[in-house]
Design an enzyme around this catalytic site. Structure first.
Site, PDB file in Angstrom:
ATOM      1  N   ALA A  30       0.824  -1.216   0.000  1.00  0.00           N
ATOM      2  CA  ALA A  30       0.000   0.000   0.000  1.00  0.00           C
ATOM      3  C   ALA A  30       0.854   1.261   0.000  1.00  0.00           C
ATOM      4  CB  ALA A  30      -0.952  -0.005   1.193  1.00  0.00           C
ATOM      5  N   GLU A  81     -15.792   9.291 -21.720  1.00  0.00           N
ATOM      6  CA  GLU A  81     -15.268   8.080 -22.344  1.00  0.00           C
ATOM      7  C   GLU A  81     -15.892   6.845 -21.699  1.00  0.00           C
ATOM      8  OE1 GLU A  81     -10.892   7.697 -21.146  1.00  0.00           O
ATOM      9  OE2 GLU A  81     -12.057   6.031 -20.349  1.00  0.00           O
ATOM     10  N   CYS A 113      -9.833  11.574 -22.199  1.00  0.00           N
ATOM     11  CA  CYS A 113     -10.157  12.513 -21.122  1.00  0.00           C
ATOM     12  C   CYS A 113     -10.208  13.968 -21.587  1.00  0.00           C
ATOM     13  CB  CYS A 113      -9.131  12.400 -19.997  1.00  0.00           C
ATOM     14  SG  CYS A 113      -8.971  10.742 -19.351  1.00  0.00           S
ATOM     15  N   THR A 202       2.649   5.996 -21.135  1.00  0.00           N
ATOM     16  CA  THR A 202       1.633   7.036 -20.947  1.00  0.00           C
ATOM     17  C   THR A 202       2.272   8.348 -20.491  1.00  0.00           C
ATOM     18  OG1 THR A 202       1.257   6.418 -18.638  1.00  0.00           O
ATOM     19  CG2 THR A 202      -0.166   5.375 -20.282  1.00  0.00           C
ATOM     20  N   HIS A 235      -4.280  18.191 -16.293  1.00  0.00           N
ATOM     21  CA  HIS A 235      -4.954  16.892 -16.191  1.00  0.00           C
ATOM     22  C   HIS A 235      -4.264  16.054 -15.110  1.00  0.00           C
ATOM     23  CE1 HIS A 235      -7.102  13.308 -17.184  1.00  0.00           C
ATOM     24  NE2 HIS A 235      -5.999  12.653 -17.534  1.00  0.00           N
ATOM     25  N   ARG A 244       4.780  17.210 -11.591  1.00  0.00           N
ATOM     26  CA  ARG A 244       6.011  17.107 -12.366  1.00  0.00           C
ATOM     27  C   ARG A 244       5.948  17.978 -13.623  1.00  0.00           C
ATOM     28  NH1 ARG A 244       7.785  11.585 -14.681  1.00  0.00           N
ATOM     29  NH2 ARG A 244       9.256  12.355 -16.227  1.00  0.00           N
ATOM     30  N   ASN A 267      -8.749   9.883 -10.459  1.00  0.00           N
ATOM     31  CA  ASN A 267      -8.786  10.499 -11.787  1.00  0.00           C
ATOM     32  C   ASN A 267     -10.212  10.449 -12.319  1.00  0.00           C
ATOM     33  OD1 ASN A 267      -8.463  11.302 -14.417  1.00  0.00           O
ATOM     34  ND2 ASN A 267      -7.129   9.597 -15.017  1.00  0.00           N
TER      35      ASN A 267
END
EC number: 2.3.3.10
Lengths: 349, 137, 380
Positions: A30, A81, A113, A202, A235, A244, A267
């Site tokens: 976790a 979506e 998205c 991604t 996003h 970042r 998200n």
């Protein structure tokens, strides 16, 4: 002609699951999961919630904040979506749920998205051209995360709606800038229940390249620098990426943090950055300059330069705020999560 | 052929009531009816459409555990009666895991939800439900 | 009084309620129809009234009359199917009495028949939900028991009763069912059994809910009594209705349709004899006693707990165990109730020694939709 936001509304379901709870079910570490995504918990729609119902909730609040009659709306576009019907629009359900007139341009939009922000851009065009007075742009998703696969840790549930027009603006959208390419970082094939993604792929070639491309392009066209903005909203597939990308673009953390909601709700796909914007609108002073950059896999980004007006503060309390909804929560365990999200394979119902 | 067990027209014609709580208000005496009626108690047959307010007070509730075949996977179902601007409305009570914690006259808001669906292939019925604003957990 | 009866019950028959996997609508119908006709001395029949709520839903049979008649060998008699939910039985009796009045003489056959156990329980619940407003109540998943639960809650709160007080209904009905060979539940129940039973819709538990049963009951209603038998006449009936949309009733502690039906049948405060109330749920039995005017509003549960409605009292309620113990045979239930009080007036086993001369039957559709109340008397 100045165009922009006349009203906005957000919707976050009441139920939450901790990412720790999911990690325990699958035997994952976790702490490592938390460190990877910086997502503490995510919003889970109840068994009777879907992108349609959340779109209605957000749109109703947006109309309330805008203070306009439903009959003044000339277009309703829904970006999602995770349509409950592959064929049959969300936007037509919105027409009747919101009591819009029949003479309304309506369509559902899909670009992973990003579509919710494309709805805003398209409505800006319709308003500028004089075809409509007001339009409703919705970003709504309760997207899928395959049980046991890493998307499950971050996929959240939520919706946001913006009334776009040219009078009584709470925020003017002063400029937009798109950046898109064929980049297969994440997809869901037709008829497939769960999306597939390229893990690290991604990141650099998809998320970072497109967001930086759109943000830099917008700032170059306007001759603006990160210093010229009070807020930067990106996003949020997890909480690491927007922080970042802000660093890479040269935005300090304090300008990014107010618009981050993914750590508490996951998200929300088409609602993601736009929900962050809704939260920022709740605290921003008149004259605030906001950069918003959305991202959709496949892949593309829309960058927006938004400036708030004097009308903004008086509209905040007219409807449910993101701040209130982030606090209004009931935790569920993994078994209820599977039930509420209808993940347990059922023969019927 | 995909078997259709839920009627489409039966749902479609009630969309104003299911989505927006569209009641009728008598032009003569002002009485409001939800669900709509053809004839008012005052005898008048002339009505105007009237949307009920989306906030109100909970009058009573129960939690049904023995449900019908259409709701097997949604059980248990909580139901409530709410007073919406003086008109009593019956509906499902949602997002309230512990309704016994609700105080008397708890504030409820009308929300838009899925009601039921015709297997994986048929129509999805949507409609209003009642949601306590706070206090049931 | 002797000639004022609307009709006489010259013959009756009931099938022990149960789960008849080996019998269909036609078999159950023929059993009771032929027995009742025989009991009445096989008179000529002008019409057959079939009370059934579920014939097309569980029997997949519309126009059921001819199928039933043909199987039972009853020729050239028109059949009329009466459907008014779980009140079909009472409404069939009412309609047959009206037919008798217009015909002036002769006999009518009334048969209640239903088979909920052709389908599984989730489907039974779905069909029960059809008793509510389909567009505005059943649409959202409501069933009658959910609305009954709201009434029970409001009643208990208004009159400061505890659930243990309400549990008495089930305990008393089970106690009576244990002595009734025609009951579905023939086992006594203790308070602990009731309290430990599962919640169906709070506060109502499994013991508050009458069980669905397959069943058939028949009556032969005639304009003149059978000279060779005790004459039991239906003296009067009254009809009443309430708002169809439950929430709009505002007062959830009263069965308005029963109040109206009782008013129409005449003053009942001084009634003494046997009473059969349509206790689909325990709370409906309690509220019916108040609606009939047999006691003040809010007092029925107290009086019930004090034994006021037990055998030997002025008003003896549901001596057969009610729907709670006999079972809920939907469209047939009202005919069972009527047959039950006839047995009580006759002093048939296990009701020998009652010496009751008057009876009252209350049949209600769904959750206080429409009701019909009958008064009966032994005519000497």
């Amino acid at each position: 002609m100045a165009v922009g936001i006349v009203g906005w509304g957000a919707y976050i379901p009441r139920y939450r699951i901790k990412t720790r709870e999911i990690a325990e079910a699958w035997g994952d570490d976790a702490l490592r999961i938390r460190d990877m995504y910086l997502v503490e918990e995510k919003a889970v729609g109840y068994i009777d919630e879907d992108p349609v119902t959340m779109a209605v909730e957000a749109s109703r609040d947006a109309l309330t904040r805008a203070g306009i009659a439903p009959s003044e709306v000339g277009a309703v576009f829904a970006g999602t979506e995770s349509k409950p019907y592959a064929v049959k629009p969300i936007s037509s359900i919105l027409i009747d749920a919101l009591n819009l007139k029949r003479q309304v341009y309506s369509v559902d939009m899909e670009f992973a998205c990003k579509a919710g922000s494309d709805a805003i851009v398209n409505l800006m065009g319709l308003v500028k051209s004089g075809l409509i007075k007001y339009g409703i742009a919705v970003g709504t998703d309760s997207s899928q995360g395959e049980p046991g696969e890493h998307l499950e840790y971050t996929v959240g549930t939520g919706a946001v709606a913006y009334i776009i027009g040219s009078t009584n603006l709470v925020a003017e959208i002063k400029h937009t800038y798109p950046f898109a390419s064929d980049t297969p970082d994440f997809w869901r094939r037709d008829g497939s229940p769960y999306p597939v993604h390229g893990e690290g792929f991604t990141g650099e070639p998809a998320y970072f390249r497109h967001i930086i491309g759109a943000a830099k392009g917008l700032m170059e066209e306007l001759g603006m620098k990160p210093n010229d903005f009070d807020y930067a909203i990106f996003h949020q597939p997890n909480a690491r990426f927007p922080v970042r990308v802000a660093q890479m673009l040269g935005f300090p953390l304090e300008k990014v943090k107010p618009g981050i909601v993914v750590d508490l709700i996951g998200n929300t796909y088409n609602a993601s950055a736009l929900l962050g914007l809704a939260k920022v609108l709740e605290e921003a002073k008149p004259g605030s300059r906001i950069l918003v950059v959305t991202f959709g896999s496949g892949a593309g980004s829309n960058a927006f330069y938004i400036e708030t007006t004097d009308l903004l503060p008086s509209r905040v309390k007219l409807a449910r705020t993101v701040g209130e909804m982030l606090e209004d929560k009931v935790y569920i365990d993994y078994s209820l999560y599977l039930k509420y999200r209808r993940i347990i394979r059922m023969i019927h119902g | 052929m995909v078997d259709q067990n839920l009627s489409v027209p039966k749902y479609w014609r009630k969309i104003p009531q299911y989505y927006r709580l569209t009641a009728v208000k008598c032009r003569k005496c002002g009485r409001v009816y939800f669900p709509p009626r053809a004839v008012c108690e005052c005898g008048s047959r002339e009505f105007d459409e009237y949307e009920l307010p989306r906030r109100g007070k909970l009058i009573e509730y129960t939690v049904l555990r023995s449900v019908t075949s259409d709701f097997e996977k949604q059980r248990p179902l909580a139901f409530g009666i709410a007073d919406l601007g003086g008109v009593r409305v019956f509906g499902q009570l949602v997002d309230c895991p512990n309704p016994d914690k609700l105080g008397e006259g708890a504030e409820v808001e009308v929300v838009f939800r899925r009601v039921k669906e015709d297997s994986d292939y048929g129509i999805i019925y949507y409609g209003f439900k009642l949601r306590p604003v706070k206090g049931c957990w | 009084m002797h000639n004022s009866a609307l009709g006489y019950i010259n013959g009756f028959a009931i099938t022990p309620p149960g789960r008849y996997y080996d019998k269909g609508y036609r078999e159950l119908f023929a059993e009771v129809a032929l027995k009742a006709l025989e009991a009445a001395g096989n008179p000529d029949i002008k019409a057959i009234y079939v009370a059934s709520a579920l014939s097309e839903l569980t029997g997949e049979q519309l126009a059921i009359g001819n199928v039933l008649r043909d199987y039972a060998g009853l020729r050239n008699i028109p059949s009329i199917r009466i459907e008014n939910g779980d009140g079909s039985g009472g409404f069939a009796i009412m309609t047959a009495l009206n037919h008798l009045a217009s015909a002036g003489n002769g006999c009518m056959l009334v048969v209640g028949v239903d088979k909920p156990h052709e389908v599984i329980s989730l489907k039974q619940n779905k069909y029960a939900s059809y008793l509510l407003d389909s567009d505005y109540e059943a649409y959202f998943g409501a069933t009658p028991v959910a609305l009954a639960a709201i009434m029970a809650k409001q009643y208990m709160r208004s009159y400061e009763y505890k659930y243990e007080d309400l549990a008495t209904w089930a305990i008393k009905m089970h106690e009576r069912g244990a002595k009734n060979p025609y009951a579905y539940f023939k086992r006594a129940a203790k308070l602990k059994d009731v309290l430990d039973s599962e919640l169906v819709a709070d506060p109502l538990r499994l013991y508050d809910v009458s069980p669905f049963v397959d069943g058939a009951a028949a009556l032969v209603l005639c304009s003149k009594p059978n000279p060779n038998d005790l004459a039991i006449g239906v003296i009067n009936y009254g009809f009443g209705a309430s708002n169809s949309y439950f929430a709009s009733r505002n007062d959830y502690t009263v069965l308005s349709s029963v109040v109206e039906a009782a008013k129409a049948v005449g003053p009942l405060e001084n009634f003494n004899g046997v009473v059969s109330v349509h206790d689909t749920y325990s709370i409906f039995g309690v509220l019916a006693l108040e609606a009939l005017g047999l006691c003040k509003r809010g007092s029925a549960l107290r009086l019930l707990n004090e034994g006021y409605f037990d055998q030997g009292g002025r008003v003896m309620v549901n001596l057969d165990g009610g729907l709670k113990a006999v079972g809920n045979s939907m469209g047939a239930s009202g005919v069972y109730q009527m047959a039950g009080v006839v047995m009580q007036l006759r002093g048939d086993k296990p009701f020998n020694g009652l010496n009751a001369e008057s009876a009252m039957v209350e049949d209600m559709v769904g959750v206080d939709q429409e009701s019909v109340v009958f008064t009966l008397r032994v005519v000497k």
